[in-house]
Design a protein around this motif. Structure first.
Motif, PDB file in Angstrom:
ATOM      1  N   LEU A 377     -42.628  42.869 -63.142  1.00  0.00           N
ATOM      2  CA  LEU A 377     -43.373  42.924 -64.409  1.00  0.00           C
ATOM      3  C   LEU A 377     -42.561  42.249 -65.511  1.00  0.00           C
ATOM      4  CD1 LEU A 377     -45.537  43.987 -66.400  1.00  0.00           C
ATOM      5  CD2 LEU A 377     -44.221  46.073 -66.553  1.00  0.00           C
ATOM      6  N   PHE A 378     -41.270  42.541 -65.564  1.00  0.00           N
ATOM      7  CA  PHE A 378     -40.468  41.974 -66.642  1.00  0.00           C
ATOM      8  C   PHE A 378     -40.283  40.472 -66.463  1.00  0.00           C
ATOM      9  CE2 PHE A 378     -38.947  45.111 -69.664  1.00  0.00           C
ATOM     10  CZ  PHE A 378     -39.505  46.245 -69.111  1.00  0.00           C
ATOM     11  N   ILE A 381     -43.436  39.059 -67.855  1.00  0.00           N
ATOM     12  CA  ILE A 381     -43.498  39.101 -69.317  1.00  0.00           C
ATOM     13  C   ILE A 381     -42.533  38.093 -69.926  1.00  0.00           C
ATOM     14  CG2 ILE A 381     -42.928  40.565 -71.294  1.00  0.00           C
ATOM     15  CD1 ILE A 381     -44.084  42.852 -69.459  1.00  0.00           C
ATOM     16  N   ALA A 382     -41.388  37.936 -69.278  1.00  0.00           N
ATOM     17  CA  ALA A 382     -40.426  36.963 -69.800  1.00  0.00           C
ATOM     18  C   ALA A 382     -41.004  35.564 -69.760  1.00  0.00           C
ATOM     19  CB  ALA A 382     -39.134  37.025 -68.980  1.00  0.00           C
ATOM     20  N   LEU A 383     -41.907  35.337 -68.821  1.00  0.00           N
ATOM     21  CA  LEU A 383     -42.421  33.985 -68.621  1.00  0.00           C
ATOM     22  C   LEU A 383     -43.593  33.665 -69.531  1.00  0.00           C
ATOM     23  CD1 LEU A 383     -41.844  31.632 -66.762  1.00  0.00           C
ATOM     24  CD2 LEU A 383     -43.526  32.535 -65.191  1.00  0.00           C
ATOM     25  N   PHE A 384     -44.451  34.657 -69.751  1.00  0.00           N
ATOM     26  CA  PHE A 384     -45.686  34.368 -70.464  1.00  0.00           C
ATOM     27  C   PHE A 384     -45.610  34.770 -71.930  1.00  0.00           C
ATOM     28  CE2 PHE A 384     -47.053  34.703 -66.064  1.00  0.00           C
ATOM     29  CZ  PHE A 384     -47.733  33.511 -65.951  1.00  0.00           C
ATOM     30  N   GLN A 385     -46.167  33.932 -72.758  1.00  0.00           N
ATOM     31  CA  GLN A 385     -46.217  34.225 -74.186  1.00  0.00           C
ATOM     32  C   GLN A 385     -47.262  35.296 -74.454  1.00  0.00           C
ATOM     33  OE1 GLN A 385     -44.557  32.552 -76.813  1.00  0.00           O
ATOM     34  NE2 GLN A 385     -43.242  31.837 -75.180  1.00  0.00           N
ATOM     35  N   GLY A 386     -46.907  36.278 -75.231  1.00  0.00           N
ATOM     36  CA  GLY A 386     -47.893  37.239 -75.716  1.00  0.00           C
ATOM     37  C   GLY A 386     -48.215  38.371 -74.764  1.00  0.00           C
ATOM     38  N   HIS A 387     -47.706  38.309 -73.569  1.00  0.00           N
ATOM     39  CA  HIS A 387     -47.944  39.434 -72.667  1.00  0.00           C
ATOM     40  C   HIS A 387     -46.920  40.528 -72.948  1.00  0.00           C
ATOM     41  CE1 HIS A 387     -50.355  37.164 -69.400  1.00  0.00           C
ATOM     42  NE2 HIS A 387     -50.561  36.640 -70.591  1.00  0.00           N
ATOM     43  N   THR A 388     -47.403  41.747 -72.964  1.00  0.00           N
ATOM     44  CA  THR A 388     -46.480  42.856 -73.210  1.00  0.00           C
ATOM     45  C   THR A 388     -46.665  43.897 -72.111  1.00  0.00           C
ATOM     46  OG1 THR A 388     -48.065  44.083 -74.512  1.00  0.00           O
ATOM     47  CG2 THR A 388     -46.636  42.595 -75.712  1.00  0.00           C
ATOM     48  N   ARG A 464     -36.507  28.945 -66.807  1.00  0.00           N
ATOM     49  CA  ARG A 464     -37.095  29.271 -68.072  1.00  0.00           C
ATOM     50  C   ARG A 464     -37.181  28.097 -69.041  1.00  0.00           C
ATOM     51  NH1 ARG A 464     -34.168  32.324 -71.492  1.00  0.00           N
ATOM     52  NH2 ARG A 464     -32.993  32.961 -69.678  1.00  0.00           N
ATOM     53  N   GLU A 471     -43.302  25.256 -75.249  1.00  0.00           N
ATOM     54  CA  GLU A 471     -44.054  26.487 -75.453  1.00  0.00           C
ATOM     55  C   GLU A 471     -45.480  26.210 -75.923  1.00  0.00           C
ATOM     56  OE1 GLU A 471     -40.906  29.922 -76.603  1.00  0.00           O
ATOM     57  OE2 GLU A 471     -42.114  28.984 -78.159  1.00  0.00           O
TER      58      GLU A 471
END
Lengths: 498, 673
Positions: A377-378, A381-388, A464, A471
């Motif tokens: 999951l982390f 999230i680290a990869l995608f913008q805006g996902h929390t 990354r 971005e």
């Protein structure tokens, strides 16, 4: 050499390229494209591995065969008449009904011949086992040689039908299956021939060629990463061949099998000659003395990173890899999880793996994706913008819970809304794809996101900086790939090109 | 002060019925604001605002910082001060969601900073309202909000402009909550996750990935390993990194790090016992800009460690408290080409004259030196220190028992710039004090347990060191009223004095101390001679008094409490155990609205009824230390009610202790050591 025979050899060369490497005819491409690709293919594969030049293979095969043909004057006429026609139609790209009709009648004749021969074989089987008569053996060999030649002609003619049948998926798939059958039948005959050849030592052995062919399709060579281009041989199966439920067919009753071993077990029922240790042994074990070439596979999907024309081509190791890759990335996901009713898979094994863990995925992203592992999951999230990370409902009292639920629901709605906003962007990108076509190969952008990795696990492995640098330009791709539907226009684009 | 007097005269003028043209009307609001900035004392501001309506309005608009005692009146206070941008609610014992709703409806976008440390009763709903309405919030302090869970963290993530965030001891927040903050608060520059035990590698790693502006990161006591450290060190702007007590970080993982953080200036690796010179050298390879390095309670400071840190060319300060130190290690630090300005070796084992001497002779620019509890050093070290480090500003040398009294004379002779001197528990005598009195810049002087000093020496200090703000005379039994009077008259800026267990101190001392109007802390524990008369003088004179310890002052009774209640309206903390105060005194104390902490043990005159009355009346209480025997006698409902108001009860079951003779006490103390 007889000019007819030369033509015949050419046809075989063609048929060989029809059968095992890229089936260019069925690829729905323009003529120039076809030529270019054919040329390229020949350069990369044929010249790179001179020892395995198909021309040589078939000229090697030609030797005994021509002698057989010479001895059988009855059939020579037929060959001389029919094969040039087949050859012509093979080169003819425009649809010609009359030529096709000719081909079909030729096929009909050949099939009749084939039926006769098989009946002959069936009739002689009992005798062959009892009598070790040399004449009988010779006769039997002639029959099998005939069988082989007819089947090869069948394949080539059937293949020549194909370019005139545009967009006919069903026929193509039938042909693919037929190709599977024939190749299988060739192998079986080869086994028979081989058995006989053991008995008579002095006869020129035609089986080496076929054994090589067997290796090509079955052997998955040795393990090895980052092979330099050219150090391995690239094979490409056809889409229909990849998707065919069965790849091994019984030459006698036509029953299909997924595994060669199962077919061999099945063949035992057709007679005692299939019960010998040689017939039951793994085919490729026999040719251990031959130099082993590293084989890698190419995905037939043009634009895919696993396709040999891709700039950053990464070959697939085994046929199984090809099958799974093709199903996962280029096919609809038809298998839905019976528990969550949201996750879809195209490979049954994936579904079964998922169902084992389904419901236990407690790590949830705001985009709705669930993960069985927190680190995955982390990574997501680290990869995608805006996902929390989404907060699981806490036991903070009923009112609080209600509010939190509505909050998260709002969040997810917002995200969905964002995705919808991104839709125009995606269509723009689609348009770009259409414009640029295969020249720029836009799927290289997608491949890390949707093609190669059906599971999110792979995403983490991407460096990354790639995403950090661009971005803004990537944002809509990234958000767009949040949903798992494989049909968001990527697959339509290459077809639109034609 | 000048301004205050002007306002006072203006106030007087106002009473004259002549509404003449005021000079203030010519001044623009900005200029008045600038004038108001000079008023440090809140009382002065109050008198300014009371002059007239326009002054009242100006003062209302001027105030930016608000630190209320009670949350109940917040709505009215916030209406009066519409421009408050910094709100400190740490004094409010009870801050609920409703309180936060009031804040969010009143402050809106003006609020930039809110401190909610020590407040427990709010949840994610209030936080959510706050964060949504006050969208300009830049700082949030949520320390000690142990109840807050990930949901609250997720609401904080909505504060998109947040730059500073304290989450100290938010133990219920996990990686998921931190992940939300990392994604939401992209502008974070300062983050403290100290004691957030639920946060691990994944959460910290995500912070490092998403919040690229981070400058200061406190990861103390987190269960983190090298995994996230790699990502943290990739932060381009990281200046301050605290890794105290991160036991998951060891040499092996640090050795794998190829790149250090180029921007790092301060690194705190206190209690990272698994990290030796191997890990440190790999960690500090590229951290060339490191200025402060804290390696307290870590591995042995030997030659190898000193050599591994040699590359740090910008280093100014190194703290090695509690480490085992070798002589060669200290010598090697002495041979560094950089000139350190701060060295801390407190409680180090193995500090010898030889090592320390060679260290201080090389670092001549030293401004701060801490050699607390370096018990092996003698006058040789002191001679070297005073000889080479003449610009010392701070010298802490508590419990250096082998240093003879004569050595302290050198300090006064050579270190003229000293501002802070700690010679607690040393052999210093009057001669030494006389010499030290020449250090006219002295602000803090600690002379606790110095049994050789008398009034004679201390009078010199009182006469010469006029800038003293802090004097500690704990258990220095030789001093009497005359020296305290000298200090009180000489040091008008005195803010804190400790005369605990100085048994010859009488009311005279307190009366002289009452002239120190800035005094806020008085510790007169065990001064058996002082009476309510002296206490009344203090209460009347020292309006700023906020901390008072009169434990074991047996003569203090209810009258002392009544005078405190009357005059010391700023009192926050009081300890009157072992005194003669009864219910009456306690109930009268309840009128002090600031009072937060009360300690009463072994008080014979107190009854449960008196306690109930006092506690109910005293609304701001946060901490009460009581004899355990009251636990059963106090009504359970009352205790629950008080706890719901934000008050914590600490029940102590200590047996009554007779006072020991000071000499005997010191012997006893040494035996324990």
């Amino acid at each position: 050499m007889d000019p007819d025979e030369r033509l015949c050899a050419e046809t075989w060369a063609k048929s060989s390229s029809d059968r095992e490497p890229l089936n260019t005819d069925s690829n729905n491409r323009s003529i120039t494209d076809f030529d270019r690709q054919q040329q390229k293919w020949e350069e990369s594969s044929f010249n790179g591995c001179g020892a395995r030049d198909p021309d040589q293979q078939f000229s090697g095969f030609e030797g005994p065969f021509t002698s057989d043909v010479d001895s059988q004057r009855k059939k020579k006429d037929l060959h001389g008449k029919q094969i040039p026609e087949a050859h012509e139609s093979g080169n003819m790209q425009n649809w010609d009904p009359s030529a096709m009709l000719n081909n079909l009648s030729f096929l009909e004749k050949k099939i009749h011949q084939l039926q006769d021969l098989v009946q002959l074989v069936v009739g002689r089987r009992g005798q062959a086992m009892n009598q070790a008569d040399e004449i009988l053996v010779q006769q039997q060999q002639l029959i099998t040689a005939d069988l082989t030649s007819i089947i090869v002609q069948l394949i080539s003619t059937a293949g020549s039908l194909l370019p005139s049948l545009k967009n006919s998926e069903s026929l193509a798939s039938q042909l693919g299956q037929f190709g599977g059958i024939t190749s299988q039948s060739v192998r079986v005959t080869d086994n028979v021939v081989h058995n006989n050849a053991n008995k008579m030592e002095d006869h020129p052995d035609p089986t080496g060629v076929f054994e090589d062919h067997d290796m090509k399709s079955d052997d998955d060579a040795e393990e090895g990463e980052n092979l330099p281009p050219g150090s391995y041989e690239i094979l490409q199966l056809e889409k229909e061949e990849i998707l065919a439920p069965h790849t091994h067919f019984c030459t006698i009753c036509g029953k299909g099998f997924k595994r060669d071993a199962n077919l061999r077990m099945h063949m035992r029922g057709h007679g005692d000659e299939y019960k010998t240790p040689a017939a039951l042994a793994k085919p490729h074990k026999e040719s251990s003395s031959d130099p082993i070439f590293i084989k890698r596979y190419s995905c037939p999907y043009v634009g895919c990173k696993r396709n040999k024309d891709h700039k950053k081509f990464q070959p697939l190791k085994t046929i199984l890899c090809v099958k799974n890759h093709y199903k996962r990335t280029h096919c609809d996901k038809n298998y839905t999880c019976s528990r969550c009713h949201t996750k879809k898979f195209s490979v049954i094994a994936d579904l079964k793996t998922h169902e084992k863990h389904c419901g236990r995925d407690k790590w949830l992203c705001s985009c709705g994706t669930t993960f069985s592992r927190k680190d995955k999951l982390f990574g997501h999230i680290a990869l995608f913008q805006g996902h929390t990370p989404a907060i699981p409902h806490e036991g903070a009292g009923p009112s609080d819970q209600g509010q939190s639920r509505s909050e998260t629901a709002n969040k997810i709605e917002q995200l969905d809304f964002n995705y919808k906003l991104d839709e125009p962007g995606r269509s723009v990108c689609q348009g770009l794809m259409e414009l640029e076509g295969s020249g720029e190969d836009p799927s290289s952008y997608f491949s890390p996101l949707g093609f190669d990795t059906s599971s999110m696990a792979g995403f983490q492995e991407f460096p990354r900086p790639l995403f950090e640098d661009t971005e803004s330009s990537f944002s809509f791709f990234l958000s767009g790939s949040g949903d798992y539907s494989p049909k968001n226009g990527r697959y339509a684009a290459p077809n639109d090109l034609e | 002060m000048k301004n205050a007097s002007i306002f006072a005269t203006m106030k007087k003028q106002k009473s004259i019925p002549e509404p003449t043209f005021s000079g203030f009307d010519l001044l623009s609001e900005e200029i008045v604001f600038t004038l108001l900035d000079f008023l440090e004392n809140p009382v002065d501001k109050k008198s300014f605002s009371l002059v007239c309506r326009s002054f009242y309005d100006i003062e209302s608009r001027h105030r930016k910082l608000l630190k209320p005692l009670r949350s109940e009146l917040l709505s009215k206070v916030l209406l009066r001060y519409p421009h408050v941008s910094n709100l400190d609610l740490s004094l409010c014992p009870r801050v609920t969601d409703a309180t936060l709703n009031v804040v969010s409806s009143c402050c809106k976008e003006t609020l930039r900073s809110i401190i909610l440390s020590r407040s427990k009763f709010f949840g994610h709903v209030g936080l959510s309202n706050l964060v949504v309405s006050c969208w300009n919030l830049v700082e949030i302090d949520l320390s000690n909000a142990t109840e807050l869970k990930d949901l609250a963290a997720a609401t904080i993530a909505e504060a998109k402009n947040l730059e500073k965030l304290w989450l100290v001891r938010c133990k219920s927040i996990t990686d998921i909550g931190i992940g939300c903050i990392a994604v939401g608060c992209r502008k974070l520059k300062f983050l403290s996750l100290k004691w957030c035990l639920g946060v691990g590698d994944l959460g910290v790693g995500l912070i490092a990935v998403k919040c690229q502006d981070i400058r200061s990161l406190d990861l103390s006591f987190l269960p983190i390993t090298n995994k996230c450290l790699t990502q943290v060190l990739e932060l381009k702007r990281l200046e301050d990194l605290v890794l105290e007590g991160c036991f998951g970080i060891d040499d092996d993982s640090l050795a794998a790090l190829n790149q250090g953080c180029k921007s790092l200036e301060t690194l705190d690796m206190t209690s990272c016992q698994k990290v030796s010179h191997v890990g440190l050298s790999s960690l500090t390879t590229a951290t060339a800009s490191l200025r402060q390095l804290i390696l307290s309670y870590g591995s042995r400071v030997d030659l190898a460690l000193a050599d591994s840190l040699q590359k740090l060319s910008m280093l100014q300060s190194i703290k090695l408290d509690g480490c085992k130190v070798t002589c060669s290690g200290l010598k090697a630090i002495g041979n560094w080409c950089v000139s350190l300005s701060e060295i801390s070796l407190s409680k180090c084992l193995g500090v010898t004259d030889e090592g320390l001497s060679s260290l201080v002779t090389k670092h001549k620019d030293l401004r701060k030196l801490d050699i607390t509890c370096c018990r092996k050093i003698t006058s040789t070290s002191v001679a070297h220190i005073t000889n080479s480090c003449t610009s010392l500003v701070s010298l802490k040398m508590e419990s250096c028992a082998l240093i003879p009294a004569e050595a302290f004379v050198l300090i006064g002779q050579r270190c003229q710039f000293l501002e802070e001197l700690d010679v607690t528990d040393n052999e210093i005598n009057d001669e030494g004090l006389k010499s030290i009195s020449t250090c006219s810049r002295l602000r803090s002087l600690k002379l606790g347990i110095c049994l050789n000093i008398t009034d004679e020496g201390l009078i010199h200090i009182g006469m010469s060191c006029s800038k003293l703000k802090e004097v500690d005379l704990y258990r220095s039994d030789g001093i009497g009223d005359s020296s305290i009077s000298a200090i009180a008259s000489g040091c008008r800026d005195l803010e804190m004095i400790n005369i605990a267990y100085c048994k010859s101190i009488t009311d005279r001392s307190l009366m002289s101390l009452s002239k120190c109007s800035k005094l806020n802390t008085l510790e007169s524990r065990g001064c058996i001679l002082i009476t309510p008369v002296g206490l009344e003088a203090i209460a009347m004179g020292c309006k700023q008094l906020s901390k008072l310890d009169i434990k074991k002052c047996h003569n203090i009774d209810d009258t002392g409490m009544i005078s405190l209640a009357r005059f010391s309206q700023n009192l926050k903390q009081i300890n009157f155990s072992y005194t003669s105060v009864t219910d009456v005194g306690l109930v009268s104390l309840a009128s002090i609205s600031c009072l937060q902490s009360i300690t009463v043990l072994h008080q014979r005159g107190l009854t449960p009824r008196g306690l109930v009355a006092a506690f109910l009346a005293c609304g701001g209480l946060t901490k009460v230390k009581l004899q355990a025997s009251f636990r059963t006698s106090l009504p359970e409902l009352l205790v629950k009610h008080l706890e719901a108001r934000g008050c914590t009860f600490l029940w102590r079951d200590k047996v009554f202790q007779e006072e020991l003779d000071p000499k005997c006490w010191k012997l006893h103390f040494n035996e324990i050591e």
